[in-house]
Design a protein around this motif. Structure first.
Motif, short mmCIF file in Angstrom:
data_model
loop_
_atom_site.label_atom_id
_atom_site.label_comp_id
_atom_site.label_asym_id
_atom_site.label_seq_id
_atom_site.Cartn_x
_atom_site.Cartn_y
_atom_site.Cartn_z
N MET A 170 0.84 -1.20 0.00
CA MET A 170 0.00 0.00 0.00
C MET A 170 0.89 1.26 0.00
O MET A 170 1.80 1.38 0.80
N ASN A 171 0.59 2.16 -0.93
CA ASN A 171 1.42 3.37 -1.08
C ASN A 171 0.77 4.52 -0.30
O ASN A 171 -0.30 5.02 -0.67
N MET A 172 1.45 4.96 0.77
CA MET A 172 0.88 6.01 1.62
C MET A 172 0.81 7.35 0.87
O MET A 172 -0.05 8.18 1.17
N LEU A 173 1.73 7.55 -0.09
CA LEU A 173 1.70 8.80 -0.86
C LEU A 173 0.42 8.89 -1.69
O LEU A 173 -0.17 9.97 -1.85
N ASN A 174 0.00 7.75 -2.25
CA ASN A 174 -1.25 7.74 -3.02
C ASN A 174 -2.44 8.07 -2.13
O ASN A 174 -3.35 8.81 -2.52
N ILE A 175 -2.43 7.50 -0.92
CA ILE A 175 -3.53 7.77 0.03
C ILE A 175 -3.54 9.26 0.38
O ILE A 175 -4.59 9.90 0.43
N TRP A 176 -2.34 9.80 0.61
CA TRP A 176 -2.23 11.23 0.94
C TRP A 176 -2.71 12.10 -0.21
O TRP A 176 -3.40 13.11 -0.01
#
Length: 246
Positions: A1-7
């Motif tokens: 899971m990419n936290m930058l995408n979520i952000w």
């Protein structure tokens, strides 16, 4: 899971709330209803106690009405406008998109909750309240708001119509609140075995929020809200993945 995408998704959604008057109207209505329910419905002054129990005790009922108004647009609008197809072409997984939208709505609700800080100042001015209990009340309210939002986000993903999403979210949320309401539990107690009554009560927001709002931090209550949010968001992702091409 990419936290930058979520952000990225969260930042986009959070900014979107303030692109229209809806966010400001929601915050004003929330603050007015919270103040009215605290001072008049909750008889704040007549109680003669410096605490915010009247404020927190009415939050489940306020959230039933207000949070579906936030969550109804999360996915229904994307599906109706067709922008969900564009969203899904981005290098973002469905679950990252679900989390980003949910965290944006949760942060917005948290902002509305924090803006009630004048009430906290008021009780400290009038008396000597237990600020630890008040703090846990805010934490419990924030967790409960996350539960309502997770339900609303999942329901929103199942329809293109925001009004339908609002009504269905309200009904489902009402069920999760009433499951712990005294009249409902008395009804089941009259004919159902106690383990079943306890099981029904354990599903209610009221059961778990009431203890936290009184300053009692029980890990089971925290896990309840965490599990509730996780389950509804997982179902949300499944629905989006199955219906993104509709």
């Amino acid at each position: 899971m990419n936290m930058l995408n979520i952000w990225f998704i969260m930042k986009r959604e959070f900014g979107g709330y303030f692109a229209t008057p809806v966010a400001y109207v929601f915050i004003i209505i929330f603050l007015l209803l919270a103040g009215f329910s605290t001072f008049y419905v909750g008889n704040f002054f007549a109680r003669g106690e410096a605490d915010l129990y009247p404020f927190f005790s009415l939050h489940p009922w306020l959230y039933i009405l207000l949070i579906p108004a936030i969550s109804m647009r999360l996915w229904a609008e994307e599906r109706k406008s067709g922008s969900i197809e564009l969203l899904m072409t981005l290098p973002v997984s469905v679950f990252e998109a679900v989390l980003g939208k949910f965290f944006a709505a949760w942060a917005f609700t948290g902002l509305a909750l924090i803006l009630n800080f004048p009430l906290w100042i008021t009780v400290n001015y009038l008396g000597n309240p237990d600020n630890g209990v008040i703090f846990t009340g805010f934490v419990g309210s924030f967790l409960m708001a996350g539960g309502f939002l997770a339900i609303g986000s999942c329901v929103s993903a199942s329809t293109k119509n925001q009004v339908v999403a609002f009504v269905l979210s309200l009904i489902v949320s009402l069920i999760f609140v009433l499951a712990g309401y005294g009249i409902v539990l008395d009804f089941f107690s009259s004919w159902a075995p106690q383990p079943l009554v306890d099981a029904i009560s354990s599903f209610s927001f009221l059961t778990h929020f009431d203890a936290i709002s009184k300053g009692v931090i029980d890990l089971r209550d925290i896990l309840y809200f965490a599990a509730l949010i996780a389950i509804w968001l997982f179902a949300n992702a499944l629905i989006v993945n199955a219906r993104k091409a509709d």
